[in-house]
Design an enzyme around this catalytic site. Structure first.
Site, mmCIF file in Angstrom:
data_model
loop_
_atom_site.group_PDB
_atom_site.id
_atom_site.type_symbol
_atom_site.label_atom_id
_atom_site.label_comp_id
_atom_site.label_asym_id
_atom_site.label_seq_id
_atom_site.Cartn_x
_atom_site.Cartn_y
_atom_site.Cartn_z
ATOM 1 N N LYS A 37 0.810 -1.230 0.000
ATOM 2 C CA LYS A 37 0.000 0.000 0.000
ATOM 3 C C LYS A 37 0.839 1.274 0.000
ATOM 4 O O LYS A 37 0.435 2.290 -0.547
ATOM 5 C CB LYS A 37 -0.930 0.017 1.223
ATOM 6 N N GLU B 12 -9.870 5.632 3.008
ATOM 7 C CA GLU B 12 -10.663 4.536 3.548
ATOM 8 C C GLU B 12 -9.721 3.375 3.783
ATOM 9 O O GLU B 12 -8.673 3.276 3.144
ATOM 10 C CB GLU B 12 -11.768 4.144 2.565
ATOM 11 N N SER C 297 1.715 -9.785 -0.760
ATOM 12 C CA SER C 297 1.333 -8.363 -0.689
ATOM 13 C C SER C 297 1.493 -7.745 0.693
ATOM 14 O O SER C 297 1.624 -6.535 0.827
ATOM 15 C CB SER C 297 -0.114 -8.195 -1.158
#
Length: 394
Positions: free
Chosen positions: A90, A112, A378
């Site tokens: 991210k 969010e 991830s």
């Protein structure tokens, strides 16, 4: 031009676009007109690349998982996004978007988050750049991802609970969009996945494309070839998969496998297997595939993994699925949890439960023995230790 990337109208095939209330039009229009120009500016590129290297810790390693490879009879590499600062992919996107927001003169950032990784990554870059940060998070996710909530608060972010609907990622996104409508001038919304109105799906995918750009170089060093046979990643909204697929999508010989969350089973009523159950429609500002009732109401998704608990997929994924370029499959909670434990005990790496969904699909594949497989790991499993402990009675 790639038939799988966005066109100049903001569409991937029939999917994408900007379906937004009039109040949001100026914000989205400003972004659309300026994002490519800003991203291609040499000073932007230099600052982005420097932060990725010195702050995030890129390039992330491409690790040959030998014991995992022996188990499945293929050469399996893990792209170690779990080793990035903040523990997931991210941060690649939030670094890019905070630099973009600064150049647009924005003073306040909203986001969010589901699993909390995007919220942490957003709070991190806001602390780095000294900007106000408000993160919307479903009340249920706040409970199940408490360590990440604490991290966000330590960084100085305000965490606002979304208490409507299923109190998860979809509802947090709704609240963030409402905030943006009410604060159009000074606020930039850092969307965490390849969802939302154009240009977000393309912009986020471009920031995440560093994953596959590095992978090509690293594979060449390790195997003598830039392209693997198979690339795999988990998909909720789909940003890690979009980044992992980005520089392979036009290489038709490379299989792209995206793994969704089946929850308790595709037909259990408690699932997030969007492509298996979804129909075309509009969600959070773009046309895509989403789980909905016969009269068009969004069906509440479910997954043990907060980051895959989303009722739709990004428009590029919808197009890769519909065009047949990508293979979209699903894995249950139980299969994912077992795969997470398996990687931990075979390789000494605790994966996020999101990533465990991709790993779990190896159990359903058969290999000839000479395939090269790259799986995007991830995120790291620190945030999920509580879930793992409860599940396995540790």
């Amino acid at each position: 031009m790639s038939k799988y990337q966005v066109d100049n109208r903001g569409y991937y095939g029939p999917f994408g676009g900007a379906y937004i209330p009039e109040m949001l039009y100026p914000n989205v229009e400003e972004l659309e007109q300026q994002y490519l120009q800003i991203m291609n500016d040499p000073s932007f590129k230099a600052e982005f690349e420097e932060l990725l290297k010195d702050y995030v810790g890129r390039p992330s390693p491409l690790y040959h998982a030998k014991r995992l490879s022996d188990r499945y009879g293929a050469t399996i590499f893990l792209k170690r996004e779990d080793l990035n600062h903040t523990g997931a992919h991210k941060i690649n996107n939030t670094i890019g978007q905070i630099l973009l927001a600064q150049r647009l003169g924005k003073k306040r950032i909203i986001a969010e988050t589901g699993a909390g990784q995007h919220g942490v990554a957003t709070a991190t870059v806001c602390a780095l750049k000294g900007l106000e940060c408000v993160v919307y998070m479903g009340a249920i996710d706040i409970e199940r991802q408490a360590p990440n909530v604490a991290r966000m608060k330590m960084m100085g972010a305000t965490v606002v609970a979304a208490t409507s609907g299923s109190q998860t990622l979809k509802d947090a996104t709704n609240e963030a969009l409402r905030d943006w409508i009410n604060n159009p001038v000074d606020t930039h919304y850092i969307i965490g996945s390849v969802v939302g109105p154009h240009p977000y799906p393309d912009m986020v995918a471009r920031f995440q494309s560093i994953i596959s750009a590095e992978t090509r170089k690293q594979l060449l060093e390790k195997t003598g070839q830039e392209t693997p046979d198979i690339v795999m990643a988990c998909v909720g909204g789909g940003s890690n998969a979009a980044g992992m697929f980005y520089n392979f999508v036009d290489e038709e010989a490379v299989r792209l496998i995206a793994v969704e969350a089946a929850g308790h089973g595709v037909n259990s009523g408690e699932t997030a297997a969007t492509t298996a159950l979804g129909k075309e429609g509009v969600l959070h500002g773009s046309r895509s595939i989403l789980m909905q009732t016969a009269d068009g109401q969004v069906v509440e998704p479910y997954s043990i993994s907060a980051g895959l608990d989303y009722p739709g997929i990004g428009p590029q994924h919808a197009w890769l699925f519909k065009s047949g370029r990508g293979e979209y499959v699903s894995i249950t909670d139980d299969e994912a949890m077992q795969a997470g434990l398996r990687l931990t005990q075979l390789e000494g790496i605790i994966p996020a439960i999101e990533s465990s969904h991709a790993l779990a699909y190896l159990e359903k594949m058969t290999f000839k023995g000479d395939e090269t497989v790259v799986i995007c790991l991830s995120g790291r499993g620190d945030k999920d230790l509580d879930n793992y402990m409860k599940y396995f009675n540790l």
